[in-house]
Design a protein around this motif. Structure first.
Motif, mmCIF file in Angstrom:
data_model
loop_
_atom_site.group_PDB
_atom_site.id
_atom_site.type_symbol
_atom_site.label_atom_id
_atom_site.label_comp_id
_atom_site.label_asym_id
_atom_site.label_seq_id
_atom_site.Cartn_x
_atom_site.Cartn_y
_atom_site.Cartn_z
ATOM 1 N N VAL A 257 0.839 -1.205 0.000
ATOM 2 C CA VAL A 257 0.000 0.000 0.000
ATOM 3 C C VAL A 257 0.869 1.247 0.000
ATOM 4 C CG1 VAL A 257 -1.662 1.335 1.348
ATOM 5 C CG2 VAL A 257 -1.969 -1.128 1.084
ATOM 6 N N LEU A 258 1.891 1.266 0.830
ATOM 7 C CA LEU A 258 2.776 2.430 0.896
ATOM 8 C C LEU A 258 3.530 2.641 -0.406
ATOM 9 C CD1 LEU A 258 4.219 1.993 4.515
ATOM 10 C CD2 LEU A 258 2.427 3.567 3.762
ATOM 11 N N SER A 259 3.782 1.558 -1.162
ATOM 12 C CA SER A 259 4.508 1.678 -2.423
ATOM 13 C C SER A 259 3.744 2.491 -3.450
ATOM 14 C CB SER A 259 4.810 0.288 -2.993
ATOM 15 O OG SER A 259 5.630 -0.459 -2.115
ATOM 16 N N ARG A 260 2.437 2.568 -3.317
ATOM 17 C CA ARG A 260 1.636 3.338 -4.273
ATOM 18 C C ARG A 260 1.917 4.826 -4.187
ATOM 19 N NH1 ARG A 260 -4.156 0.579 -2.559
ATOM 20 N NH2 ARG A 260 -3.487 -1.611 -2.734
ATOM 21 N N PHE A 261 2.528 5.269 -3.112
ATOM 22 C CA PHE A 261 2.759 6.687 -2.905
ATOM 23 C C PHE A 261 4.240 7.039 -3.008
ATOM 24 C CE2 PHE A 261 -0.976 5.258 -0.682
ATOM 25 C CZ PHE A 261 -1.941 6.199 -1.012
ATOM 26 N N SER A 262 5.035 6.157 -3.610
ATOM 27 C CA SER A 262 6.481 6.375 -3.658
ATOM 28 C C SER A 262 6.861 7.520 -4.594
ATOM 29 C CB SER A 262 7.195 5.087 -4.094
ATOM 30 O OG SER A 262 6.722 4.668 -5.363
#
Length: 268
Positions: A257-262
């Motif tokens: 999920v956090l990777s979507r905002f990288s």
């Protein structure tokens, strides 16, 4: 992981080392590669507006990892090792004593393992002598090297300067603690997690059983808050993904999920 798994078989050994200043061993793969010298833009410096032509690879150069990988493969091939086609990081060979030797390198960190030596007729374990007389000084030296470092690490040490690691005492290899206790190999990333938590300012945070339930955290791609260019989001995210892959599959969803905002991490 493959080399580590084989090492716990009866009679198999495990050794580890890393190559010092690894990239400096490989030649430049093309002529005319230049770098700026310090104080390049200083009008008062005697070396202002000057560049240096590289003769060897340096850390930070894009082609350095590839050049060193090719150089390492060439050197191992000269010592009789073959490179696995489906897994280029894995090298193997069989010695005259019947030992199967396998080793793997990730950049400059290496692991090696070997099977017990066997006779061709009886299939019983024998002491390797590496082609020298049993009681000669060279045979005794070879035996000590094999016991201390293993055949793979000892072979690599003939071509590169190494820092060997004692797995009986526990050593950090690729971010994880590896410790050999008899026939058991223990792997731990606890220190890596604690170091990451400290870097993120979460060393004193409360732990939870489930890091993030589906739908439990509202993150929006169209968030209008300020972009945090000063926060090492990608570095921390990379560490989370590595930990999830190696030892903590329970945080895979969170890291995903956090990777979507990288691309543009924001305040929230």
């Amino acid at each position: 992981k493959f080399v580590s798994a084989l090492s716990v078989l009866p009679g198999w050994s495990l050794s580890a080392a890393d190559i010092s200043a690894a990239f400096l061993y490989a030649d430049i793969d093309r002529p005319g590669v230049v770098v700026q010298l310090p104080h390049f833009f200083s009008p008062t410096s005697s070396i202002s507006q000057q560049v240096a032509v590289l003769k060897r690879n340096v850390y930070g150069a894009r082609q350095a990892p590839r050049n060193f990988r090719n150089h390492l493969a060439q050197q191992l091939a000269l010592m009789g090792y073959k490179q696995l086609v489906c897994a280029p990081a894995l090298f193997f060979k069989r010695t005259v004593e019947g030992e199967m030797v396998l080793g793997s390198f990730y950049v400059d960190d290496g692991l090696g393992t070997q099977s017990p030596a066997v006779t061709a007729n009886e299939g019983t374990s024998i002491q390797p002598n590496h082609g020298t007389k049993k009681n000669s000084p060279q045979a005794q030296l070879n035996q000590l090297q094999t016991l201390d470092h293993g055949i793979f690490v000892s072979d690599v040490q003939k071509r590169f300067k190494l820092k060997t690691k004692d797995l009986n005492e526990g050593s950090i290899i690729l971010g994880q603690l590896m410790k050999r206790e008899g026939s058991t190999l223990k792997l731990s990333v606890q220190f890596k997690i604690e170091k990451l938590a400290e870097a993120m300012g979460l060393a004193q945070a409360n732990s939870v059983t489930t890091p993030m339930m589906k739908g439990g955290l509202k993150l929006l791609l169209d968030d209008t808050s300020d972009i945090r260019s000063d926060y090492p989001f990608l570095s921390h995210l990379g560490s989370l993904l590595w930990i999830a892959t190696v030892a903590r599959p329970d945080i895979c969803y969170t890291a995903g999920v956090l990777s979507r905002f990288s691309a543009a991490p924001r305040e929230k």
